[in-house]
Write a protein that holds these residues in place. Structure first.
Motif, PDB file in Angstrom:
ATOM      1  N   LEU A  34       0.823  -1.212   0.000  1.00 35.58           N
ATOM      2  CA  LEU A  34       0.000   0.000   0.000  1.00 35.58           C
ATOM      3  C   LEU A  34       0.856   1.260   0.000  1.00 35.58           C
ATOM      4  CD1 LEU A  34      -2.771  -1.052   2.561  1.00 35.58           C
ATOM      5  CD2 LEU A  34      -3.051  -0.737   0.094  1.00 35.58           C
ATOM      6  N   ALA A  35       2.027   1.189   0.643  1.00 36.27           N
ATOM      7  CA  ALA A  35       2.915   2.346   0.703  1.00 36.27           C
ATOM      8  C   ALA A  35       3.440   2.728  -0.679  1.00 36.27           C
ATOM      9  CB  ALA A  35       4.085   2.069   1.647  1.00 36.27           C
ATOM     10  N   TRP A  36       3.418   1.788  -1.619  1.00 34.84           N
ATOM     11  CA  TRP A  36       3.789   2.082  -2.999  1.00 34.84           C
ATOM     12  C   TRP A  36       2.564   2.428  -3.854  1.00 34.84           C
ATOM     13  CZ3 TRP A  36       8.366   2.026  -5.985  1.00 34.84           C
ATOM     14  CH2 TRP A  36       9.537   1.811  -5.250  1.00 34.84           C
ATOM     15  N   CYS A  37       1.537   1.610  -3.753  1.00 34.20           N
ATOM     16  CA  CYS A  37       0.379   1.762  -4.634  1.00 34.20           C
ATOM     17  C   CYS A  37      -0.381   3.068  -4.409  1.00 34.20           C
ATOM     18  CB  CYS A  37      -0.581   0.582  -4.450  1.00 34.20           C
ATOM     19  SG  CYS A  37       0.128  -1.015  -4.904  1.00 34.20           S
ATOM     20  N   VAL A  38      -0.555   3.453  -3.152  1.00 37.56           N
ATOM     21  CA  VAL A  38      -1.335   4.657  -2.850  1.00 37.56           C
ATOM     22  C   VAL A  38      -0.658   5.930  -3.371  1.00 37.56           C
ATOM     23  CG1 VAL A  38      -2.239   6.102  -0.991  1.00 37.56           C
ATOM     24  CG2 VAL A  38      -2.575   3.630  -0.927  1.00 37.56           C
ATOM     25  N   ALA A 237       3.520  -2.834  -8.665  1.00 38.27           N
ATOM     26  CA  ALA A 237       3.002  -1.855  -7.714  1.00 38.27           C
ATOM     27  C   ALA A 237       2.539  -0.591  -8.440  1.00 38.27           C
ATOM     28  CB  ALA A 237       4.068  -1.512  -6.676  1.00 38.27           C
ATOM     29  N   PHE A 238       3.329  -0.137  -9.417  1.00 33.79           N
ATOM     30  CA  PHE A 238       2.957   1.045 -10.193  1.00 33.79           C
ATOM     31  C   PHE A 238       1.674   0.799 -10.977  1.00 33.79           C
ATOM     32  CE2 PHE A 238       6.845   2.982  -9.051  1.00 33.79           C
ATOM     33  CZ  PHE A 238       6.797   4.305  -9.461  1.00 33.79           C
ATOM     34  N   LEU A 239       1.583  -0.374 -11.604  1.00 36.85           N
ATOM     35  CA  LEU A 239       0.395  -0.684 -12.402  1.00 36.85           C
ATOM     36  C   LEU A 239      -0.834  -0.817 -11.512  1.00 36.85           C
ATOM     37  CD1 LEU A 239      -0.753  -1.241 -15.169  1.00 36.85           C
ATOM     38  CD2 LEU A 239      -0.078  -3.639 -14.935  1.00 36.85           C
ATOM     39  N   SER A 240      -0.674  -1.438 -10.353  1.00 36.18           N
ATOM     40  CA  SER A 240      -1.785  -1.581  -9.421  1.00 36.18           C
ATOM     41  C   SER A 240      -2.285  -0.217  -8.963  1.00 36.18           C
ATOM     42  CB  SER A 240      -1.360  -2.414  -8.205  1.00 36.18           C
ATOM     43  OG  SER A 240      -2.398  -2.487  -7.248  1.00 36.18           O
ATOM     44  N   GLY A 241      -1.368   0.663  -8.587  1.00 32.47           N
ATOM     45  CA  GLY A 241      -1.756   1.997  -8.147  1.00 32.47           C
ATOM     46  C   GLY A 241      -2.436   2.794  -9.246  1.00 32.47           C
ATOM     47  N   THR A 242      -1.936   2.646 -10.484  1.00 33.16           N
ATOM     48  CA  THR A 242      -2.526   3.359 -11.620  1.00 33.16           C
ATOM     49  C   THR A 242      -3.936   2.877 -11.898  1.00 33.16           C
ATOM     50  OG1 THR A 242      -0.336   3.665 -12.618  1.00 33.16           O
ATOM     51  CG2 THR A 242      -2.244   3.899 -14.061  1.00 33.16           C
ATOM     52  N   LEU A 243      -4.132   1.555 -11.912  1.00 32.33           N
ATOM     53  CA  LEU A 243      -5.458   0.996 -12.180  1.00 32.33           C
ATOM     54  C   LEU A 243      -6.441   1.329 -11.063  1.00 32.33           C
ATOM     55  CD1 LEU A 243      -4.519  -2.499 -13.660  1.00 32.33           C
ATOM     56  CD2 LEU A 243      -5.569  -0.574 -14.863  1.00 32.33           C
ATOM     57  N   ASP A 244      -5.957   1.327  -9.825  1.00 35.88           N
ATOM     58  CA  ASP A 244      -6.832   1.674  -8.710  1.00 35.88           C
ATOM     59  C   ASP A 244      -7.297   3.119  -8.830  1.00 35.88           C
ATOM     60  OD1 ASP A 244      -7.947   0.629  -6.139  1.00 35.88           O
ATOM     61  OD2 ASP A 244      -6.895   2.368  -5.337  1.00 35.88           O
TER      62      ASP A 244
END
Length: 307
Positions: A34-38, A237-244
């Motif tokens: 979460l510290a990366w994705c958010v 992590a970058f892709l997850s944060g972007t999609l979220d």
């Protein structure tokens, strides 16, 4: 039709983002992921909001920030619930609470669905619970695949009866679902202001995650898990944060173009996407109840679409 497409797009993006974020968390920890994705999600919505060029009001930013605080608490309590109780109980309780709360609020505000759409919404609520049911042993952290140590209430190796009552899977799942539902409702209340309420929401997420990390580091005196490192893990992590972030934007537009109850329920179908991706990537077998849930979801979406 447009609201349906936007909400289903949000469900798709949330489902993929959760799958990718889970892949990162399995190799690190929930808070490290979460510290990366958010922050990545915050950067994405900030850039989009600047390009969009819309104005904002302080009221809309306040609603958005409050929504982000609720969403951040929901994320943390959801992962805590997974560590404290069986996933077959935790996931349905959280997903259903997240969907039911906006429906209740929308109904109280006077939203009315015609018979066909209402039947589709009810089927979708049933489907959310069915597709979320998985076999998972209690006390096992599904994000890491290892047994999660039980946190003690006083640091002496024992937990008081009251703390044990409050810190159990189903109850924490209900809290997380209520937080996610509040996130949906509060984003709807944010009203106009372009996409800036989403920026404020992401800032609220970041505040909660940062506070949780600081508390763990100071109170427990230990790291929160292996660091996110390596191109593959950082990329996920970058892709997850972007999609979220994209899912947040799609839901935000859907909720303001149509009914809160409809947008929230369709968006809450995201567990179906995560289950399908796990089936493809990890060759996980779908249980009969999950296959039934996917069929019920398809029927519900069809009814909503034709209605």
């Amino acid at each position: 039709m447009m609201v349906t497409l936007l909400a289903l797009g949000a469900a798709l993006a949330y489902g993929v983002a959760d799958f990718l974020g889970g892949a990162v968390a399995r190799r690190t920890s929930a808070l490290q992921a979460l510290a990366w994705c958010v922050p990545v999600g915050l950067a994405v919505v900030l850039v989009v909001a600047l390009v969009d060029g819309g104005g904002f009001t302080w009221t809309s930013l306040a609603w958005g920030f409050t929504a982000g605080l609720a969403g951040g608490v929901g994320l943390i309590t959801f992962y805590r619930a997974l560590a404290r109780g069986p996933m077959s109980v935790v996931a349905p309780v959280s997903a259903l609470a997240a969907a039911v709360l906006p429906v209740a609020v929308g109904t109280l505000r006077g939203e009315r669905l015609d018979a066909t759409v209402l039947a589709g919404v009810l089927l979708c609520l049933v489907a959310i619970g069915l597709v979320s049911m998985e076999n998972g042993p209690g006390g096992t952290d599904p994000t890491s695949g290892t047994d999660t140590p039980r946190a003690t209430g006083d640091g002496t190796g024992t937990t008081s009866g009251r703390a044990r009552l409050l810190d159990n899977g189903p109850l924490m799942a209900g809290i997380s679902g209520a937080c996610f539902g509040a996130f949906f409702v509060l984003l709807k209340a944010a009203g106009g202001g372009g996409l800036w309420p989403l920026v404020a929401a992401r800032a609220g997420n970041l505040v909660v995650i940062a506070a949780a990390l600081i508390i763990l580091l100071r109170l427990r005196g230990r790291r929160t898990g292996p660091r996110v490192s390596g191109r593959t893990l950082v990329g996920l992590a970058f892709l997850s944060g972007t999609l979220d972030a994209a899912a947040n934007a799609l839901y935000f537009v859907a909720a303001h173009e149509g009914l809160l109850s409809l947008a929230a329920v369709l968006t809450s179908l995201y567990p179906a996407i995560t289950v399908l991706l796990a089936r493809i990537a990890y060759s996980e077998r779908l249980r009969a109840v999950q296959r039934l849930g996917l069929a019920v979801a398809a029927a519900g979406v069809a009814l909503v679409t034709i209605g």
